[in-house]
Design a protein around this motif. Structure first.
Motif, short mmCIF file in Angstrom:
data_model
loop_
_atom_site.label_atom_id
_atom_site.label_comp_id
_atom_site.label_asym_id
_atom_site.label_seq_id
_atom_site.Cartn_x
_atom_site.Cartn_y
_atom_site.Cartn_z
N ASP A 559 52.80 19.93 125.34
CA ASP A 559 53.96 20.65 123.91
C ASP A 559 55.46 19.89 124.30
O ASP A 559 56.20 19.71 123.80
CB ASP A 559 53.20 21.32 123.88
CG ASP A 559 52.54 22.05 123.22
OD1 ASP A 559 51.53 20.79 122.38
OD2 ASP A 559 51.64 23.28 123.04
N ARG A 563 56.97 16.68 122.70
CA ARG A 563 58.58 17.23 121.54
C ARG A 563 59.81 16.39 122.46
O ARG A 563 60.31 15.79 121.67
CB ARG A 563 59.28 18.92 121.44
CG ARG A 563 59.66 18.82 121.34
CD ARG A 563 59.97 19.13 120.11
NE ARG A 563 61.48 18.97 118.99
CZ ARG A 563 62.16 18.06 117.85
NH1 ARG A 563 61.09 17.14 117.63
NH2 ARG A 563 63.52 18.38 117.72
N LYS A 566 59.91 12.85 121.33
CA LYS A 566 59.94 13.29 120.31
C LYS A 566 61.96 13.21 119.69
O LYS A 566 62.04 12.48 118.83
CB LYS A 566 59.38 13.65 119.40
CG LYS A 566 57.95 13.25 118.90
CD LYS A 566 57.23 14.82 117.91
CE LYS A 566 55.86 13.99 117.31
NZ LYS A 566 55.68 15.76 116.73
#
Length: 575
Positions: A559, A563, A566
């Protein structure tokens, strides 16, 4: 349950506000509670407890920590001791630790038992000795305080205590390890203290670790301490510290001997402590520094007392203490002077004790003819040992100007000489910190602070605290957000730090005040820290043998990496 999980569980179960509130009067201000710092003397509150984040912080002296740090600083505990006490208070059972070797595990407990048994023996001997009780009355001690102080008597015999304790099944070897017994010239075991008034010596937690003995007639040595042991180290222990540590709001009063401390305590001046037959050491001062940054040095009013005071001053100033000096009349000591004046009058003396600068200037000038070059240079040389530790204030500049005039030395020369003698803090290569030195602040936190003071505190408040709360300067930002971005509502120390940052701000800071760019950098730093922490966790053998935990950490890591990817893409687009 792993050690880290246990620590977190105990920390979460501890009411930090209640724990700190036992020693500090706190009032609510925003999401924090503020009060006068217990670690240094101050008039306006700079100390805050942020209970929902589990930490305390002082903007004046920089003390910062959680519930464990509080007990370690205030009570002198080790981390395991603090963990055990907080777990017990929270009703949490700690798992059994790996035991130490059997030769070590019981020694401390058995020594403490022997010392407690010796104290009971000494106290009973005092009950039987009218001569000792009469001596105490002459010294001004009677009533309940005699028992409170723990006065006792070591009998006039070779082995009365040894015989008694051996009868209680304490081994001769243990009695020597505890400092209660020694060997005669013939090799027989004898009492270490004989024919003396005795006093228990306690550690910071109030446990007996040794004894002091005071001869009641003529003879030498007048005072005698039991030897250093595994429990007792003379150069680290202050007499009366266990009573004084909670009474140092206005500073610690350092005196010379047992009876000075006890007489002051008997008159309600509980902040008094004394080294044990040795000069004040750096370890003594570090112990005091956990409770106060103000020290009042009060020694006997004779030449030896003055020398001791100057030596202690040279020790305290490099460690950053605010020092005041109280000189007593010739031939008096704190014990006798307190008896003559009474407790309240002596307390008034403490309130008006002069700052060390006035004392040392008078001392340097005393007996010198300033019309003579040799005397002026002598005074100049004496002052150079102390002037580097003056805070940089208007009053200090006025003092420098006055001294330059009296010594007929150009002010620039005085300044140059003092700068050349700037002494480092003991044990460090760094120069002594200025009392007004700003706290360390991370660059990103600095930008958040400036953004908040520019009127955008609500946007900063929306940033997840996890992104910045572990960075240097986080307590300052938290206080500013609690004050809704208004620096004038902050404690004096925090306000000064904000003003310093604003004064140092340059045009480059305008880029840092672009909120979106700043928040992206902040999140990026946070993701980097979390990914690194997870990498370490994945390599930990304790994680590798736990399949469920490994999977949990891997999911969290994926995760975070997603992130991070992105965020990098967003940055490229905005460019």
């Amino acid at each position: 349950m792993r050690d880290r999980e246990i620590v977190e569980r105990v920390r979460d179960a501890t009411d930090l506000l209640a724990l700190v509130g036992q020693a500090v009067k706190l009032r609510k201000q925003g999401s924090a509670h503020v009060g006068l710092c217990p670690f240094h003397a101050e008039r306006s509150p700079s100390f805050q407890v942020v209970a929902n984040r589990g930490f305390y912080h002082c903007f004046g002296c920089g003390k910062h920590g959680d519930a464990f740090a509080w007990l370690m600083e205030r009570e002198g505990m080790t981390f395991p001791e603090a963990l055990e006490q907080l777990a017990r208070a929270a009703g949490i059972d700690l798992p059994q630790r790996r035991e130490r070797p059997s030769a070590e595990v019981d020694l401390e407990t058995r020594m403490r038992s022997a010392l407690e048994a010796a104290q009971s023996f000494y106290e009973r001997q005092l009950e039987r000795s009218e001569a000792a009780r009469a001596y105490l009355r002459r010294r001004g001690y009677e009533g309940p305080f005699v028992a409170e102080a723990g006065f006792g008597v070591a009998p006039d015999g070779w082995d009365a205590l040894v015989t008694h304790l051996r009868g209680l099944d304490f081994s001769g070897e243990l009695l020597e390890q505890a400092g209660l017994a020694s060997r005669s010239e013939r090799g027989t075991q004898i009492d270490f203290l004989r024919n003396r008034l005795t006093l228990p010596i306690h550690d910071a937690r109030g446990r007996i670790v040794a004894f002091g003995g005071r001869i009641m007639g003529e003879g030498q040595p007048k005072y005698l301490n039991t030897r250093d042991t595994a429990l007792f180290h003379k150069g680290e222990t202050l007499f009366g510290f266990h009573r004084a540590k909670g009474a140092m709001k206005d500073g610690a009063l350092v005196v010379e001997g047992y009876f000075d401390v006890l007489q002051l305590h008997q008159h309600g001046l509980h902040q008094a402590v004394a080294p044990l037959g040795t000069a004040l050491t750096e370890e003594h001062l570090k112990a005091l520094g956990r409770f106060t940054r103000r020290v009042i040095l009060c020694f006997d009013g004779d030449a030896a007392g003055r020398r001791a005071m100057e030596k202690s001053l040279r020790m305290a100033l490099p460690l950053g203490f605010e020092v005041r000096l109280l000189e007593l009349p010739q031939g008096e000591d704190p014990d006798t002077w307190c008896l003559k004046l009474g407790g309240e009058a002596f307390r008034d003396l403490l309130r008006t004790a002069p700052d060390w600068t006035a004392f040392m200037v008078d001392r340097a000038m005393e007996g010198k003819d300033l019309r003579r070059i040799t005397d002026r240079m002598g005074a100049f040389k004496d002052l150079l040992d102390f002037l580097p530790y003056l805070p940089r204030t208007t009053e200090s500049r006025d003092l420098f100007a006055s001294l330059a005039h009296q010594l007929q030395v150009p002010l620039q020369e005085l300044d140059r000489a003092v700068r050349g003698r700037q002494a480092p803090i003991q044990g460090s290569d760094e120069p002594p910190p200025s009392q007004s030195a700003p706290p360390e602040v991370d660059d990103l936190v600095r930008s958040l602070l400036l953004l908040s003071t520019a009127g955008h505190w609500r946007r900063v408040q929306e940033v997840p605290p996890a992104w910045w709360e572990s960075l240097p300067g986080a307590p300052l930002l938290q206080a500013l957000l609690d004050a809704e971005g208004d620096p004038t509502q902050l404690p004096a120390g925090a306000l000064a730090a904000i003003r310093h940052l604003e004064a140092q701000a340059s045009h480059k800071d305008e880029a840092g005040r672009d909120a979106d760019s700043l928040f992206a950098k902040l999140e990026g730093r946070y993701l980097d820290r979390e990914i690194q922490a997870n990498n370490r966790l994945l390599q930990d053998p304790r994680t590798l043998v736990d399949a469920a935990l490994t999977k949990q950490v891997e999911i969290r890591q994926n995760d975070l990496l997603l992130r991070q990817k992105k965020l990098s893409q967003q940055r490229r687009i905005t460019r």
